[in-house]
Write a protein that holds these residues in place. Structure first.
Motif, PDB file in Angstrom:
ATOM      1  N   ILE A  99       0.861  -1.187   0.000  1.00  0.00           N
ATOM      2  CA  ILE A  99       0.000   0.000   0.000  1.00  0.00           C
ATOM      3  C   ILE A  99       0.894   1.232   0.000  1.00  0.00           C
ATOM      4  CG2 ILE A  99      -0.219  -0.087   2.518  1.00  0.00           C
ATOM      5  CD1 ILE A  99      -2.932   1.266   2.235  1.00  0.00           C
ATOM      6  N   ASP A 100       0.562   2.160  -0.863  1.00  0.00           N
ATOM      7  CA  ASP A 100       1.250   3.447  -0.926  1.00  0.00           C
ATOM      8  C   ASP A 100       0.167   4.493  -0.709  1.00  0.00           C
ATOM      9  OD1 ASP A 100       3.103   5.459  -1.337  1.00  0.00           O
ATOM     10  OD2 ASP A 100       2.932   5.395  -3.521  1.00  0.00           O
ATOM     11  N   THR A 101       0.281   5.248   0.371  1.00  0.00           N
ATOM     12  CA  THR A 101      -0.779   6.198   0.713  1.00  0.00           C
ATOM     13  C   THR A 101      -0.211   7.462   1.334  1.00  0.00           C
ATOM     14  OG1 THR A 101      -2.887   6.458   1.862  1.00  0.00           O
ATOM     15  CG2 THR A 101      -1.195   5.223   3.009  1.00  0.00           C
ATOM     16  N   ARG A 102      -0.962   8.507   1.172  1.00  0.00           N
ATOM     17  CA  ARG A 102      -0.717   9.759   1.896  1.00  0.00           C
ATOM     18  C   ARG A 102      -2.044  10.092   2.545  1.00  0.00           C
ATOM     19  NH1 ARG A 102       2.425  14.131   2.712  1.00  0.00           N
ATOM     20  NH2 ARG A 102       1.420  16.168   2.721  1.00  0.00           N
ATOM     21  N   ALA A 103      -2.045  10.010   3.883  1.00  0.00           N
ATOM     22  CA  ALA A 103      -3.292  10.190   4.621  1.00  0.00           C
ATOM     23  C   ALA A 103      -2.983  10.660   6.034  1.00  0.00           C
ATOM     24  CB  ALA A 103      -4.061   8.875   4.666  1.00  0.00           C
ATOM     25  N   ASP A 115      -0.061  10.707  20.529  1.00  0.00           N
ATOM     26  CA  ASP A 115      -0.947   9.994  19.614  1.00  0.00           C
ATOM     27  C   ASP A 115      -1.715  10.922  18.687  1.00  0.00           C
ATOM     28  OD1 ASP A 115      -2.547  11.140  21.481  1.00  0.00           O
ATOM     29  OD2 ASP A 115      -3.741   9.358  21.876  1.00  0.00           O
ATOM     30  N   GLU A 116      -1.217  12.141  18.476  1.00  0.00           N
ATOM     31  CA  GLU A 116      -1.943  13.078  17.619  1.00  0.00           C
ATOM     32  C   GLU A 116      -1.894  12.631  16.163  1.00  0.00           C
ATOM     33  OE1 GLU A 116      -1.601  17.204  17.929  1.00  0.00           O
ATOM     34  OE2 GLU A 116      -1.267  17.174  20.086  1.00  0.00           O
ATOM     35  N   ASP A 117      -3.011  12.859  15.476  1.00  0.00           N
ATOM     36  CA  ASP A 117      -3.071  12.532  14.059  1.00  0.00           C
ATOM     37  C   ASP A 117      -2.143  13.462  13.294  1.00  0.00           C
ATOM     38  OD1 ASP A 117      -5.106  11.029  15.046  1.00  0.00           O
ATOM     39  OD2 ASP A 117      -6.666  11.845  13.759  1.00  0.00           O
ATOM     40  N   ARG A 118      -1.499  12.917  12.261  1.00  0.00           N
ATOM     41  CA  ARG A 118      -0.713  13.761  11.372  1.00  0.00           C
ATOM     42  C   ARG A 118      -0.679  13.117   9.992  1.00  0.00           C
ATOM     43  NH1 ARG A 118       4.438  11.981  14.418  1.00  0.00           N
ATOM     44  NH2 ARG A 118       5.398  10.588  12.906  1.00  0.00           N
ATOM     45  N   VAL A 119      -0.449  13.949   8.994  1.00  0.00           N
ATOM     46  CA  VAL A 119      -0.399  13.453   7.624  1.00  0.00           C
ATOM     47  C   VAL A 119       0.929  12.732   7.436  1.00  0.00           C
ATOM     48  CG1 VAL A 119      -0.377  14.106   5.193  1.00  0.00           C
ATOM     49  CG2 VAL A 119      -1.896  15.284   6.778  1.00  0.00           C
ATOM     50  N   ARG A 120       0.829  11.506   6.931  1.00  0.00           N
ATOM     51  CA  ARG A 120       2.024  10.699   6.685  1.00  0.00           C
ATOM     52  C   ARG A 120       1.947  10.135   5.271  1.00  0.00           C
ATOM     53  NH1 ARG A 120       3.478   8.030  12.233  1.00  0.00           N
ATOM     54  NH2 ARG A 120       1.927   8.963  13.581  1.00  0.00           N
ATOM     55  N   HIS A 121       3.101   9.971   4.688  1.00  0.00           N
ATOM     56  CA  HIS A 121       3.194   9.265   3.403  1.00  0.00           C
ATOM     57  C   HIS A 121       3.856   7.928   3.694  1.00  0.00           C
ATOM     58  CE1 HIS A 121       5.088   8.377  -0.629  1.00  0.00           C
ATOM     59  NE2 HIS A 121       3.798   8.258  -0.804  1.00  0.00           N
ATOM     60  N   LEU A 122       3.112   6.853   3.486  1.00  0.00           N
ATOM     61  CA  LEU A 122       3.612   5.519   3.802  1.00  0.00           C
ATOM     62  C   LEU A 122       3.605   4.630   2.571  1.00  0.00           C
ATOM     63  CD1 LEU A 122       1.588   4.704   7.061  1.00  0.00           C
ATOM     64  CD2 LEU A 122       3.893   5.603   6.902  1.00  0.00           C
ATOM     65  N   THR A 123       4.618   3.814   2.462  1.00  0.00           N
ATOM     66  CA  THR A 123       4.655   2.717   1.504  1.00  0.00           C
ATOM     67  C   THR A 123       5.009   1.499   2.332  1.00  0.00           C
ATOM     68  OG1 THR A 123       5.395   4.191  -0.248  1.00  0.00           O
ATOM     69  CG2 THR A 123       5.696   1.833  -0.606  1.00  0.00           C
TER      70      THR A 123
END
Length: 185
Positions: A99-103, A115-123
């Motif tokens: 999975i490749d996502t930016r969310a 535990d704060e939400d933050r935008v991450r780009h993950l593969t």
């Protein structure tokens, strides 16, 4: 538009060994052959049987945009079913899925952690059991919300908990505000 469902379909379509028919007459001939007649194709596409026959003969070559989209979607759904099944089986048993996502990702954890939400780009490469769960849920007619939940559970285990080596008390992963999502087998 189904973000997760379309993403899984696109990943499987990359395994095709032959290109999908491009022209409307070729797509229509393929559907007529698959559904064994012009009448079922006409009912499925919500057009007249005579129109289907005219596409098959090549008398009409350019469909309306809405019909072109329906036609392409139905052809891709049925194209190379054995190749599609093998790709899903391989991903569900040995290969897994990437999975490749930016969310926006965050999690629920005990007090005292960041535990704060933050935008991450993950593969991230997800293990085969999650690929199997995703494909099984998709075939069972699951919506985007269920597929998103399965993906969030997979990210919790693989990315945040690293297979059980860290963050053992992590309770729930929030996977929201998806800007980009792509699956690959």
């Amino acid at each position: 538009m189904s973000l997760f469902g379309d993403g899984l379909d696109t990943a499987v379509q990359k395994a095709f060994t032959r290109p999908v028919p491009k022209s409307a007459p070729a797509q229509m001939r393929y559907l007529v052959k698959q559904l064994k007649g012009t009448k079922p194709v006409a009912q499925m596409l919500r057009i007249s049987q005579r129109t289907v026959e005219r596409y098959v003969k090549g008398q009409i070559k350019k469909p309306r945009p809405d019909l072109a989209a329906r036609l392409e979607r139905e052809v891709k759904k049925r194209w190379q079913p054995q190749i599609r099944a093998k790709a899903k089986e391989r991903a569900a048993t040995s290969g897994g899925i990437v999975i490749d996502t930016r969310a926006r990702l965050g999690y629920t954890a005990p007090i005292g952690t960041t535990d704060e939400d933050r935008v991450r780009h993950l593969t991230v490469a997800l293990p085969p059991q999650y690929a199997a769960r995703l494909f099984d849920a998709q075939e069972a007619g699951a919506g985007d919300r269920q597929l998103q939940q399965i993906t969030a559970e997979a990210l919790r285990e693989v990315y945040f908990q690293d297979g059980g080596r860290r963050a053992g008390q992590l309770e729930e992963v929030r996977f929201t505000d998806i800007e980009y999502l792509e699956f690959d087998l």
